[in-house]
Scaffold this motif. Sequence first.
Motif, PDB file in Angstrom:
ATOM      1  N   LEU A   1       0.743  -0.976  -0.131  1.00  0.00           N
ATOM      2  CA  LEU A   1       0.054  -0.016   0.127  1.00  0.00           C
ATOM      3  C   LEU A   1       1.017   1.251   0.082  1.00  0.00           C
ATOM      4  O   LEU A   1       2.096   1.205   0.540  1.00  0.00           O
ATOM      5  N   ILE A   2       0.337   2.471  -0.460  1.00  0.00           N
ATOM      6  CA  ILE A   2       1.036   3.486  -0.428  1.00  0.00           C
ATOM      7  C   ILE A   2       1.030   4.315   0.866  1.00  0.00           C
ATOM      8  O   ILE A   2      -0.208   4.374   1.395  1.00  0.00           O
ATOM      9  N   PRO A   3       2.194   4.353   1.537  1.00  0.00           N
ATOM     10  CA  PRO A   3       1.792   4.526   2.884  1.00  0.00           C
ATOM     11  C   PRO A   3       1.260   6.047   3.517  1.00  0.00           C
ATOM     12  O   PRO A   3       0.660   6.299   4.233  1.00  0.00           O
ATOM     13  N   LYS A   4       1.507   7.035   2.412  1.00  0.00           N
ATOM     14  CA  LYS A   4       0.955   8.341   2.525  1.00  0.00           C
ATOM     15  C   LYS A   4      -0.499   8.484   2.487  1.00  0.00           C
ATOM     16  O   LYS A   4      -1.324   9.473   2.763  1.00  0.00           O
ATOM     17  N   LEU A   5      -0.995   7.378   1.829  1.00  0.00           N
ATOM     18  CA  LEU A   5      -2.392   7.763   1.205  1.00  0.00           C
ATOM     19  C   LEU A   5      -3.294   6.723   2.211  1.00  0.00           C
ATOM     20  O   LEU A   5      -2.999   5.681   2.780  1.00  0.00           O
ATOM     21  N   SER A   6      -4.429   7.286   2.370  1.00  0.00           N
ATOM     22  CA  SER A   6      -5.423   6.458   3.496  1.00  0.00           C
ATOM     23  C   SER A   6      -5.925   5.184   2.931  1.00  0.00           C
ATOM     24  O   SER A   6      -5.879   5.051   1.491  1.00  0.00           O
ATOM     25  N   ALA A   7      -6.735   4.639   3.738  1.00  0.00           N
ATOM     26  CA  ALA A   7      -7.242   3.174   2.912  1.00  0.00           C
ATOM     27  C   ALA A   7      -8.078   3.520   1.688  1.00  0.00           C
ATOM     28  O   ALA A   7      -7.719   2.706   0.719  1.00  0.00           O
ATOM     29  N   GLU A   8      -8.905   4.382   1.726  1.00  0.00           N
ATOM     30  CA  GLU A   8      -9.810   4.506   0.628  1.00  0.00           C
ATOM     31  C   GLU A   8      -9.122   5.204  -0.616  1.00  0.00           C
ATOM     32  O   GLU A   8      -9.341   4.995  -1.740  1.00  0.00           O
TER      33      GLU A   8
ATOM     34  N   GLU B   1     -18.481   8.122  -9.125  1.00  0.00           N
ATOM     35  CA  GLU B   1     -18.564   6.520  -9.670  1.00  0.00           C
ATOM     36  C   GLU B   1     -17.376   5.889  -8.426  1.00  0.00           C
ATOM     37  O   GLU B   1     -17.572   4.842  -8.003  1.00  0.00           O
ATOM     38  N   ARG B   2     -16.174   6.668  -8.508  1.00  0.00           N
ATOM     39  CA  ARG B   2     -15.081   6.247  -7.791  1.00  0.00           C
ATOM     40  C   ARG B   2     -15.521   5.986  -6.343  1.00  0.00           C
ATOM     41  O   ARG B   2     -15.284   4.975  -5.762  1.00  0.00           O
ATOM     42  N   VAL B   3     -16.069   7.102  -5.706  1.00  0.00           N
ATOM     43  CA  VAL B   3     -16.755   7.061  -4.364  1.00  0.00           C
ATOM     44  C   VAL B   3     -17.647   5.873  -3.820  1.00  0.00           C
ATOM     45  O   VAL B   3     -17.298   5.244  -3.147  1.00  0.00           O
ATOM     46  N   ARG B   4     -18.296   5.586  -5.133  1.00  0.00           N
ATOM     47  CA  ARG B   4     -19.448   4.740  -4.783  1.00  0.00           C
ATOM     48  C   ARG B   4     -18.724   3.091  -4.712  1.00  0.00           C
ATOM     49  O   ARG B   4     -18.732   2.355  -3.961  1.00  0.00           O
ATOM     50  N   ARG B   5     -17.822   3.081  -5.678  1.00  0.00           N
ATOM     51  CA  ARG B   5     -17.162   1.673  -5.882  1.00  0.00           C
ATOM     52  C   ARG B   5     -16.141   1.442  -4.851  1.00  0.00           C
ATOM     53  O   ARG B   5     -15.782   0.173  -4.337  1.00  0.00           O
ATOM     54  N   VAL B   6     -15.306   2.406  -4.280  1.00  0.00           N
ATOM     55  CA  VAL B   6     -14.626   2.289  -3.400  1.00  0.00           C
ATOM     56  C   VAL B   6     -15.301   1.850  -2.010  1.00  0.00           C
ATOM     57  O   VAL B   6     -14.809   1.001  -1.271  1.00  0.00           O
ATOM     58  N   LYS B   7     -16.526   2.412  -1.718  1.00  0.00           N
ATOM     59  CA  LYS B   7     -17.302   2.369  -0.583  1.00  0.00           C
ATOM     60  C   LYS B   7     -17.834   0.589  -0.794  1.00  0.00           C
ATOM     61  O   LYS B   7     -17.622  -0.065   0.216  1.00  0.00           O
ATOM     62  N   GLU B   8     -18.016   0.390  -1.793  1.00  0.00           N
ATOM     63  CA  GLU B   8     -18.486  -0.820  -2.174  1.00  0.00           C
ATOM     64  C   GLU B   8     -17.413  -2.078  -1.744  1.00  0.00           C
ATOM     65  O   GLU B   8     -17.659  -3.038  -1.059  1.00  0.00           O
ATOM     66  N   ALA B   9     -16.049  -1.867  -2.248  1.00  0.00           N
ATOM     67  CA  ALA B   9     -14.979  -2.782  -2.316  1.00  0.00           C
ATOM     68  C   ALA B   9     -14.566  -2.738  -0.786  1.00  0.00           C
ATOM     69  O   ALA B   9     -14.398  -3.627  -0.347  1.00  0.00           O
ATOM     70  N   LEU B  10     -14.793  -1.625  -0.124  1.00  0.00           N
ATOM     71  CA  LEU B  10     -14.151  -1.574   1.410  1.00  0.00           C
ATOM     72  C   LEU B  10     -15.271  -2.282   2.183  1.00  0.00           C
ATOM     73  O   LEU B  10     -14.864  -3.364   2.954  1.00  0.00           O
ATOM     74  N   GLU B  11     -16.723  -2.302   1.701  1.00  0.00           N
ATOM     75  CA  GLU B  11     -17.679  -3.049   2.342  1.00  0.00           C
ATOM     76  C   GLU B  11     -17.332  -4.433   2.277  1.00  0.00           C
ATOM     77  O   GLU B  11     -17.335  -5.311   3.224  1.00  0.00           O
ATOM     78  N   LYS B  12     -17.089  -4.973   1.122  1.00  0.00           N
ATOM     79  CA  LYS B  12     -16.872  -6.460   0.867  1.00  0.00           C
ATOM     80  C   LYS B  12     -15.633  -7.136   1.690  1.00  0.00           C
ATOM     81  O   LYS B  12     -15.680  -8.213   2.072  1.00  0.00           O
ATOM     82  N   VAL B  13     -14.835  -6.117   1.880  1.00  0.00           N
ATOM     83  CA  VAL B  13     -13.541  -6.667   2.817  1.00  0.00           C
ATOM     84  C   VAL B  13     -13.638  -6.362   4.173  1.00  0.00           C
ATOM     85  O   VAL B  13     -13.012  -6.692   5.238  1.00  0.00           O
ATOM     86  N   GLY B  14     -15.061  -5.771   4.370  1.00  0.00           N
ATOM     87  CA  GLY B  14     -15.382  -5.503   5.808  1.00  0.00           C
ATOM     88  C   GLY B  14     -14.423  -4.531   6.644  1.00  0.00           C
ATOM     89  O   GLY B  14     -14.146  -4.436   7.732  1.00  0.00           O
ATOM     90  N   LEU B  15     -14.176  -3.315   5.885  1.00  0.00           N
ATOM     91  CA  LEU B  15     -13.128  -2.503   6.275  1.00  0.00           C
ATOM     92  C   LEU B  15     -13.876  -1.033   6.203  1.00  0.00           C
ATOM     93  O   LEU B  15     -13.156  -0.017   6.348  1.00  0.00           O
ATOM     94  N   SER B  16     -15.179  -0.864   6.162  1.00  0.00           N
ATOM     95  CA  SER B  16     -15.918   0.253   5.901  1.00  0.00           C
ATOM     96  C   SER B  16     -15.228   1.350   6.985  1.00  0.00           C
ATOM     97  O   SER B  16     -15.261   2.623   6.822  1.00  0.00           O
ATOM     98  N   GLN B  17     -15.187   0.864   8.336  1.00  0.00           N
ATOM     99  CA  GLN B  17     -14.971   1.667   9.367  1.00  0.00           C
ATOM    100  C   GLN B  17     -13.636   2.454   9.330  1.00  0.00           C
ATOM    101  O   GLN B  17     -13.439   3.428   9.875  1.00  0.00           O
ATOM    102  N   ARG B  18     -12.813   1.570   8.538  1.00  0.00           N
ATOM    103  CA  ARG B  18     -11.348   2.214   8.490  1.00  0.00           C
ATOM    104  C   ARG B  18     -10.809   2.825   7.402  1.00  0.00           C
ATOM    105  O   ARG B  18      -9.868   3.206   6.996  1.00  0.00           O
ATOM    106  N   ALA B  19     -11.755   3.301   6.587  1.00  0.00           N
ATOM    107  CA  ALA B  19     -11.594   3.946   5.400  1.00  0.00           C
ATOM    108  C   ALA B  19     -10.574   5.352   5.249  1.00  0.00           C
ATOM    109  O   ALA B  19      -9.736   5.524   4.506  1.00  0.00           O
TER     110      ALA B  19
ATOM    111  N   HIS C   1      -8.194   5.704   7.543  1.00  0.00           N
ATOM    112  CA  HIS C   1      -7.191   5.297   8.274  1.00  0.00           C
ATOM    113  C   HIS C   1      -5.710   5.392   7.182  1.00  0.00           C
ATOM    114  O   HIS C   1      -6.004   4.821   6.323  1.00  0.00           O
ATOM    115  N   GLN C   2      -4.726   5.651   7.814  1.00  0.00           N
ATOM    116  CA  GLN C   2      -3.498   5.160   6.891  1.00  0.00           C
ATOM    117  C   GLN C   2      -3.032   3.975   7.148  1.00  0.00           C
ATOM    118  O   GLN C   2      -3.344   3.406   8.382  1.00  0.00           O
ATOM    119  N   PRO C   3      -2.345   3.363   6.179  1.00  0.00           N
ATOM    120  CA  PRO C   3      -1.660   1.880   6.493  1.00  0.00           C
ATOM    121  C   PRO C   3      -1.162   1.596   7.727  1.00  0.00           C
ATOM    122  O   PRO C   3      -1.377   0.502   8.338  1.00  0.00           O
TER     123      PRO C   3
END
Lengths: 223, 396
Positions: free
Chosen positions: A94-101, A117-135, A137-139
Amino acid sequence: MIELRDVSKIYQIGEERVRALDHVNLHVYPHEFVSIIGPSGSGKSTLMNIIGCLDTADAGQYLLDGVPIEAYSEYELAQVRNRKIGFVFQSFNLIPKLSAEENVELPLIYQGVKRSERVRRVKEALEKVGLSQRAKHQPTELSGGQQQRVAIARALVTRPSLLLADEPTGNLDSRTSREIMEMFKELHSQGNTIVLITHDNDVAREAKRIIHILDGRLSEVKL
Amino acid sequence: MILSFKMALRSIGANKLRAALTMLGIIIGVMALVVLVSLVSGATGTIGEAIAGLGSNLLTVTVTDDKGSPVRLSDLKSWVDSEPAVAAISPYASATLTGGRGTESDSFTVYGVTPDYYEISSQQLVIGRYLKNTDVDNASRVCVLDENTATEVIGYADCVGQEIRLGGVPYTVVGIIETEETLAARLLMTGLNAYVPYSALIRLSEDVGTNVTTFYIGPSEGYAVLDAEEAMKARLLERFREDENAFRISSQNLIEEAMNNVNSVLTILLGGIAAISLIVGGIGIMNIMLVTVTERTREIGIRKAIGASRGNILVQFLMEAVVLCMLGCALGIFTSWAILRVISVIIASTEMKLPLRTDVVLLSVAFCFLIGVIFGLYPANKAAKMKPIDALHYGG
Ligand SMILES: Nc1ncnc2c1ncn2[C@@H]1O[C@H](COP(=O)(O)OP(=O)(O)O)[C@@H](O)[C@H]1O
Ligand SMILES: [Mg+2]
């Protein structure tokens, strides 16, 4: 989907020549879940990097969806990596300076997807891996397992037809490893083609098809 | 584009101290360019104005060696009469004398001239009359003051007929002329001025004699300054036995031309210095960008692995270099503006105008942009050319 014909890769370190891949032939069909297992230094990563278009073979031919890889220009290869392939690494990458999302969003930016569209799909992908709460956060603020899940979300967000994972559980404890493997199995059941590399027999057994690699040579394991 | 701009800002923001130090070169370069050029153009602008204010078509003759036949007032008169190109000639001498009204005494600059001086110097009469030929013939004790002097000495400008003392001798004020408003007048001729017949000044000052050493020439209407100059030159050569070094003729145009030359040379010189410091700043940026690219090799590998093309990476790092340059440029322009304001406040009394020149600002913006692109291109290209696999494996 993936077809390797007599692929070889040779590394030259000073006088010494290391044959990392030795006339490898491999066929992976759509919707397969293949795991490649072999000891450290057997050439697994080298193989994966060639499949993932990060590296090129010294000899032999690699056809991706029937098209030889040499036929692609450098720009087209970037597009293939962007759209067709999702890559998960052992060390998360992961790129350390960027947040999870933001990390997850990156491939979509390179694809030129609209912001909404990006916002929607990022949210969807993070939900899929169960990390919506940590969007946000930095790596560095995430555990290894969470980082790997972010990496998986990043690989999934472009809805690639091929998911490549190079020892995705290699840096994780056994419990998180199991969670991650569950996730791969689920992705497979949803129709993704998955190639997974590991040196762990238990992990390999999760796949439908297991291939052994040793000193750059493949051998199929029939179940 | 906007995204890569934001990304660039972020990665610059991530290392503020380094960015600030890197920008310093550009900031100083821009400051050098903007401040120096503005100062030069401000200064030359005001000096140019002053020169124009002196009257643009006059010739000045200075006799340095009279070869035993000095120039007299009568010679001047005969030259005016015989040279069609010459309309007016006035001797010109000045002396610093004490003077004033009653018992008061101030320092006066007293000019000895003839009626022709009025035309040559483009003075403007306000009240009364100017000096007359008879005044010169009789060495009359009459004087013309400028308004400023009149109000200073007498208390009001409308003072024709009043008497003042110059060098202890009583003089009658016969006319008032406008005070010269140019900067040069203010800088060089502030104080009290009185114009008296040349013949009268001879009696007032030991330094001024019947031999005229400096005189002004005004060309006739319809004749160019050059015509008058040539005619007078021929006359004077004849007089001084063909010795070109016996006298000097200079025209205002020459001075102006020289000023312009000095101005453009100065501008080029200062511009060159500024350009060099900007280039040095650019090299600093390149240096830091190379470090950044090396530091972020792994990031480049990751980006490439997830689908960044060569172009994406190139734009990312180029944008960073350009943004760095432009930020430096903006800061440089801002500080220049502040410095120019401070300078204008300090020298407010001279009315020197020091605006932030738009052309210079635009030039520095364009130059900074170019420098960002030129010096950013090499590091950015280096980043873009990396093979994904090599970049990914860099340093682990
Ligand atoms: N960039 C490289 N330069 C030289 N040798 C390499 C390089 N990458 C891998 N190798 C060599 O190729 C062999 C296979 O490496 P790799 O594919 O990374 O193995 P694995 O992933 O199975 O542990 C090893 O012997 C390794 O030393
Ligand atoms: Mg490996």
